[in-house]
Design a protein around this motif. Structure first.
Motif, PDB file in Angstrom:
ATOM      1  N   GLY A  74       0.810  -1.221   0.000  1.00 33.25           N
ATOM      2  CA  GLY A  74       0.000   0.000   0.000  1.00 33.25           C
ATOM      3  C   GLY A  74       0.835   1.259   0.000  1.00 33.25           C
ATOM      4  N   ARG A  75       0.156   2.348  -0.381  1.00 32.01           N
ATOM      5  CA  ARG A  75       0.829   3.634  -0.536  1.00 32.01           C
ATOM      6  C   ARG A  75      -0.033   4.746   0.049  1.00 32.01           C
ATOM      7  N   PHE A  76       0.584   5.615   0.859  1.00 34.35           N
ATOM      8  CA  PHE A  76      -0.083   6.812   1.374  1.00 34.35           C
ATOM      9  C   PHE A  76       0.611   8.020   0.760  1.00 34.35           C
ATOM     10  N   CYS A  77      -0.180   8.891   0.131  1.00 33.34           N
ATOM     11  CA  CYS A  77       0.353  10.073  -0.541  1.00 33.34           C
ATOM     12  C   CYS A  77      -0.209  11.311   0.147  1.00 33.34           C
ATOM     13  N   GLY A  78       0.576  11.906   1.035  1.00 30.21           N
ATOM     14  CA  GLY A  78       0.190  13.139   1.702  1.00 30.21           C
ATOM     15  C   GLY A  78       0.384  14.323   0.765  1.00 30.21           C
ATOM     16  N   ARG A  79      -0.104  15.469   1.177  1.00 29.03           N
ATOM     17  CA  ARG A  79       0.042  16.680   0.363  1.00 29.03           C
ATOM     18  C   ARG A  79       1.505  17.115   0.339  1.00 29.03           C
ATOM     19  N   LYS A 112       4.273  15.760  -0.183  1.00 33.08           N
ATOM     20  CA  LYS A 112       5.247  14.916   0.509  1.00 33.08           C
ATOM     21  C   LYS A 112       5.493  13.680  -0.339  1.00 33.08           C
ATOM     22  N   PRO A 113       6.674  13.087  -0.220  1.00 30.91           N
ATOM     23  CA  PRO A 113       6.886  11.841  -0.956  1.00 30.91           C
ATOM     24  C   PRO A 113       5.960  10.746  -0.436  1.00 30.91           C
ATOM     25  N   PRO A 114       5.542   9.835  -1.302  1.00 27.33           N
ATOM     26  CA  PRO A 114       4.657   8.765  -0.841  1.00 27.33           C
ATOM     27  C   PRO A 114       5.370   7.837   0.136  1.00 27.33           C
ATOM     28  N   VAL A 115       4.577   7.253   1.027  1.00 30.15           N
ATOM     29  CA  VAL A 115       5.060   6.236   1.950  1.00 30.15           C
ATOM     30  C   VAL A 115       4.540   4.905   1.404  1.00 30.15           C
ATOM     31  N   ILE A 116       5.449   3.974   1.120  1.00 33.67           N
ATOM     32  CA  ILE A 116       5.089   2.752   0.407  1.00 33.67           C
ATOM     33  C   ILE A 116       5.451   1.527   1.238  1.00 33.67           C
ATOM     34  N   GLY A 117       4.493   0.613   1.360  1.00 38.32           N
ATOM     35  CA  GLY A 117       4.709  -0.650   2.058  1.00 38.32           C
ATOM     36  C   GLY A 117       4.214  -0.592   3.490  1.00 38.32           C
ATOM     37  N   VAL A 138      -3.948   2.535  -2.491  1.00 40.83           N
ATOM     38  CA  VAL A 138      -3.394   3.896  -2.560  1.00 40.83           C
ATOM     39  C   VAL A 138      -4.383   4.822  -1.874  1.00 40.83           C
ATOM     40  N   ARG A 139      -3.887   5.660  -0.984  1.00 36.85           N
ATOM     41  CA  ARG A 139      -4.719   6.693  -0.344  1.00 36.85           C
ATOM     42  C   ARG A 139      -4.025   8.022  -0.542  1.00 36.85           C
TER      43      ARG A 139
END
Length: 141
Positions: free
Chosen positions: A45-50, A52-57, A133-134
């Motif tokens: 999974g991936r979190f994409c904040g405003r 900011k680089p995505p956080v993956i895994g 992905v969020r």
């Protein structure tokens, strides 16, 4: 044919589970339960904040949530309210959109500190709906 017509229809049960997933996200974020928050994402999974680089895994997501709770004590008095949830089937699973309001508590006073949207790509993993992905998005509509 559109992508939506090629997708497996979502059942009422699917939609309820996805709404619960979205609610659990805010609940775990507001209580600092990093492991439970991270478990809401697929393994990759991936979190994409405003901005900011995505956080993956999943492991990185849990570490991200732990750092947020530890390094930002102001979030301990914050509550997130989610509304206007739209869910649709996609060929890969499902997609959801929602609004989120962040509110700070200071004694008896409350203050809205942020209003954003979320755009989600959802997949089933081990028979459960999870965020693949969020994305946090601005509400400039």
């Amino acid at each position: 044919m559109t992508a939506e017509t090629m997708a497996r229809p979502l059942t009422a049960g699917d939609k309820i589970e996805i709404q619960e997933l979205i609610s659990e996200y805010s609940y775990h974020e507001d209580t600092g339960n990093a492991a439970a928050w991270g478990a809401l994402f697929t393994e990759d999974g991936r979190f994409c904040g405003r901005n900011k680089p995505p956080v993956i895994g999943r492991g990185n997501l849990i570490a991200f949530a732990e750092r947020r709770w530890r390094d930002k004590p102001q979030v301990h008095s914050r509550a997130h309210w989610v509304s206007n949830i739209l869910i649709r089937a996609t060929p890969e699973g499902a997609a959801a959109q929602s609004y989120q309001m962040s509110i700070d508590r200071d004694g008896a006073d409350f203050k809205i500190v942020d209003l954003t949207g979320k755009e989600d790509e959802l997949r089933q993993e081990n028979g459960r709906w999870r965020f693949h992905v969020r994305r946090v998005v601005e509400l400039n509509r």
